[in-house]
Write a protein that holds these residues in place. Structure first.
Motif, mmCIF file in Angstrom:
data_model
loop_
_atom_site.group_PDB
_atom_site.id
_atom_site.type_symbol
_atom_site.label_atom_id
_atom_site.label_comp_id
_atom_site.label_asym_id
_atom_site.label_seq_id
_atom_site.Cartn_x
_atom_site.Cartn_y
_atom_site.Cartn_z
ATOM 1 N N ALA A 1 6.584 -1.326 5.707
ATOM 2 C CA ALA A 1 6.170 -1.473 4.437
ATOM 3 C C ALA A 1 4.433 -1.186 4.896
ATOM 4 O O ALA A 1 3.693 -0.902 5.651
ATOM 5 C CB ALA A 1 6.178 -2.823 5.611
ATOM 6 N N PRO A 2 4.048 -1.034 3.474
ATOM 7 C CA PRO A 2 2.896 -0.898 3.457
ATOM 8 C C PRO A 2 2.237 -2.862 3.963
ATOM 9 O O PRO A 2 2.354 -3.852 3.755
ATOM 10 C CB PRO A 2 2.282 -1.231 2.027
ATOM 11 C CG PRO A 2 3.705 -2.585 1.019
ATOM 12 C CD PRO A 2 4.737 -1.333 2.093
ATOM 13 N N PHE A 3 0.769 -1.773 4.404
ATOM 14 C CA PHE A 3 -0.406 -3.471 5.260
ATOM 15 C C PHE A 3 0.167 -3.598 6.165
ATOM 16 O O PHE A 3 0.211 -4.713 5.648
ATOM 17 C CB PHE A 3 -0.554 -4.036 3.920
ATOM 18 C CG PHE A 3 -2.295 -3.468 3.361
ATOM 19 C CD1 PHE A 3 -3.384 -2.979 2.967
ATOM 20 C CD2 PHE A 3 -0.988 -2.378 1.636
ATOM 21 C CE1 PHE A 3 -3.962 -2.176 1.995
ATOM 22 C CE2 PHE A 3 -1.493 -2.153 0.766
ATOM 23 C CZ PHE A 3 -3.758 -1.950 0.721
ATOM 24 N N LEU A 4 1.194 -3.611 6.618
ATOM 25 C CA LEU A 4 1.600 -3.938 7.810
ATOM 26 C C LEU A 4 1.475 -4.626 9.026
ATOM 27 O O LEU A 4 1.065 -5.916 9.266
ATOM 28 C CB LEU A 4 2.766 -3.257 8.385
ATOM 29 C CG LEU A 4 3.809 -3.788 9.365
ATOM 30 C CD1 LEU A 4 4.644 -5.340 9.600
ATOM 31 C CD2 LEU A 4 5.117 -2.657 9.815
ATOM 32 N N PHE A 5 0.606 -3.873 9.047
ATOM 33 C CA PHE A 5 -0.812 -4.554 10.640
ATOM 34 C C PHE A 5 -2.378 -4.742 9.667
ATOM 35 O O PHE A 5 -2.763 -3.644 8.801
ATOM 36 C CB PHE A 5 -0.535 -3.298 11.740
ATOM 37 C CG PHE A 5 0.581 -3.176 12.132
ATOM 38 C CD1 PHE A 5 1.111 -4.087 12.514
ATOM 39 C CD2 PHE A 5 1.134 -1.778 11.961
ATOM 40 C CE1 PHE A 5 2.802 -3.819 13.288
ATOM 41 C CE2 PHE A 5 2.535 -1.333 12.548
ATOM 42 C CZ PHE A 5 3.298 -2.737 12.796
ATOM 43 N N ASP A 6 -3.194 -5.408 10.203
ATOM 44 C CA ASP A 6 -5.098 -5.586 9.724
ATOM 45 C C ASP A 6 -6.055 -4.297 11.157
ATOM 46 O O ASP A 6 -6.738 -4.061 10.378
ATOM 47 C CB ASP A 6 -5.339 -6.740 10.344
ATOM 48 C CG ASP A 6 -4.502 -7.852 9.409
ATOM 49 O OD1 ASP A 6 -3.915 -7.286 8.207
ATOM 50 O OD2 ASP A 6 -4.194 -9.054 9.727
ATOM 51 N N ASN A 7 -4.976 -4.516 12.685
ATOM 52 C CA ASN A 7 -5.350 -3.704 13.368
ATOM 53 C C ASN A 7 -4.872 -3.260 14.786
ATOM 54 O O ASN A 7 -3.792 -3.757 14.608
ATOM 55 C CB ASN A 7 -6.769 -4.820 14.204
ATOM 56 C CG ASN A 7 -6.240 -6.233 14.457
ATOM 57 O OD1 ASN A 7 -5.437 -5.603 15.180
ATOM 58 N ND2 ASN A 7 -6.393 -7.349 14.239
#
Length: 358
Positions: free
Chosen positions: A114-120
């Motif tokens: 999944a794209p942009f799954l995590f922020d950090n």
């Protein structure tokens, strides 16, 4: 020759047999681990973690479980080594499989693209080291005859674009760019949703594609971009983190079940220690590589949170349509995964402030 020397000679003659017997006893079990990562303790985060694992396992079993690490692709491709592990672990007991190879053995793993799954990093580590993901990966036992030990950050996890045309500062800057992707339909769907075209190519054709203009750009972890000289064929780099690359540590289930229970505990405990060690090393290398990118590329840019969110809102629906309708993933599984990540996104900052900010 005196009478007293005879027993000494007999003892000396028996010594090699005793040593051989001890060596056999000291290696009742063997664990060979294959990875494409080079056998280097400073330029990657996975090999040092495996060395730590080897030291801990051999120490805690007093050498009765011997661990051998085959780095640099010595044992073949990821699919080849995974197949050997899957076949029962007679010659090879363990392999490190990046997301594409992992999906070929356990198709459900594709949902992790999944794209942009995590922020950090903290959010990613909490997810991959958490109970939800462990339960999810327990399905590999039945699906692939392999047991999951942990997740490494592949190349530092988060990726950065590099391209020849212009700095990518907003989603609009992707419009019309031709981006080389891995031969992964999820990445192709994501690029198209963001306004770029996608050219899936194997790694070996990447540099030529950028030199000849077949592709305008590509994305990889900063450590890959600097290590392989992508600054020599592209001018601009943007850290977007739109993909998080992971590598799954798998062992043969048949081999694992042959171990005594106390050795199973040692293997799983030492693996968790090794994964934690790798997380820190991965973040350090990724940070250093990004700083190096800013020295090597003509311009570097870190995409701010608001614009990443805007891109995510565009890319996520297209990816969900692809993963469910084209790939055939279970829609509820996709929603459950996204809900788990969202829960971490909300609760981790709250926990941090409660513990350290009040």
């Amino acid at each position: 020759m005196t009478a007293t020397s005879l027993p000494r000679l007999a003892a000396l003659a028996a010594l090699p047999l005793a040593i051989a017997s001890t060596q056999v006893q000291a290696q009742s079990y063997e664990m060979a681990i294959a990875t494409l990562i080079p056998e280097n303790l400073t330029n990657n985060s996975i090999y040092p973690a495996l060395v730590h694992f080897k030291e801990q396992v051999e120490s805690r079993t007093e050498g009765d479980l011997a661990v051998t690490i085959f780095g640099g692709g010595q044992m073949g491709s990821e699919v080849e080594t995974g197949s050997q592990v899957q076949a029962g672990g007679r010659a090879l007991q363990s392999s490190i499989l990046t997301s594409g190879a992992m999906s070929s053995f356990y198709s459900d793993y594709q949902v992790v693209t999944a794209p942009f799954l995590f922020d950090n990093w903290r959010q990613a580590w909490a997810f991959f080291d958490g109970e939800w993901f462990a339960d999810f990966m327990s399905g590999t036992v039945e699906a692939a005859d392999m047991r999951y030990l942990g997740t490494f950050d592949d190349g530092g996890g988060f990726v950065a674009f590099t391209n020849n045309e212009r700095p990518i500062k907003t989603v609009d800057d992707l419009e019309g760019l031709n981006i080389r992707t891995e031969e992964n339909p999820a990445h192709v769907a994501t690029m198209k949703a963001l306004g770029a075209s996608a050219t899936p190519l194997p790694w070996g054709e990447l540099i030529t594609a950028l030199e000849t203009g077949l592709a305008d750009g590509q994305f990889n972890a900063p450590v890959i971009n600097t290590t392989y000289g992508l600054d020599e064929v592209t001018d601009y780099t943007t850290l977007t983190g739109h993909v998080y690359n992971s590598a799954s540590w798998m062992v043969s289930e048949a081999w694992y079940q042959e171990l005594p229970e106390d050795y199973q505990r040692i293997v799983t405990t030492a693996a968790r220690e090794a994964v934690q060690l790798s997380h820190g090393a991965s973040a350090m290398l990724a940070t250093a590589s990004w700083q190096k990118s800013c020295e090597l590329f003509e311009e570097c840019y870190i995409m701010p949170t608001d614009e990443r969110q805007r891109m995510a809102e565009i890319a996520r629906p297209a990816w969900k349509t692809w993963i469910v309708e084209d790939f055939g993933a279970d829609a509820q599984l996709v929603e459950d995964l996204l809900a788990e990540v969202q829960s971490l996104r909300e609760t981790l900052p709250q926990q941090t402030y409660q513990r350290y900010g009040q």
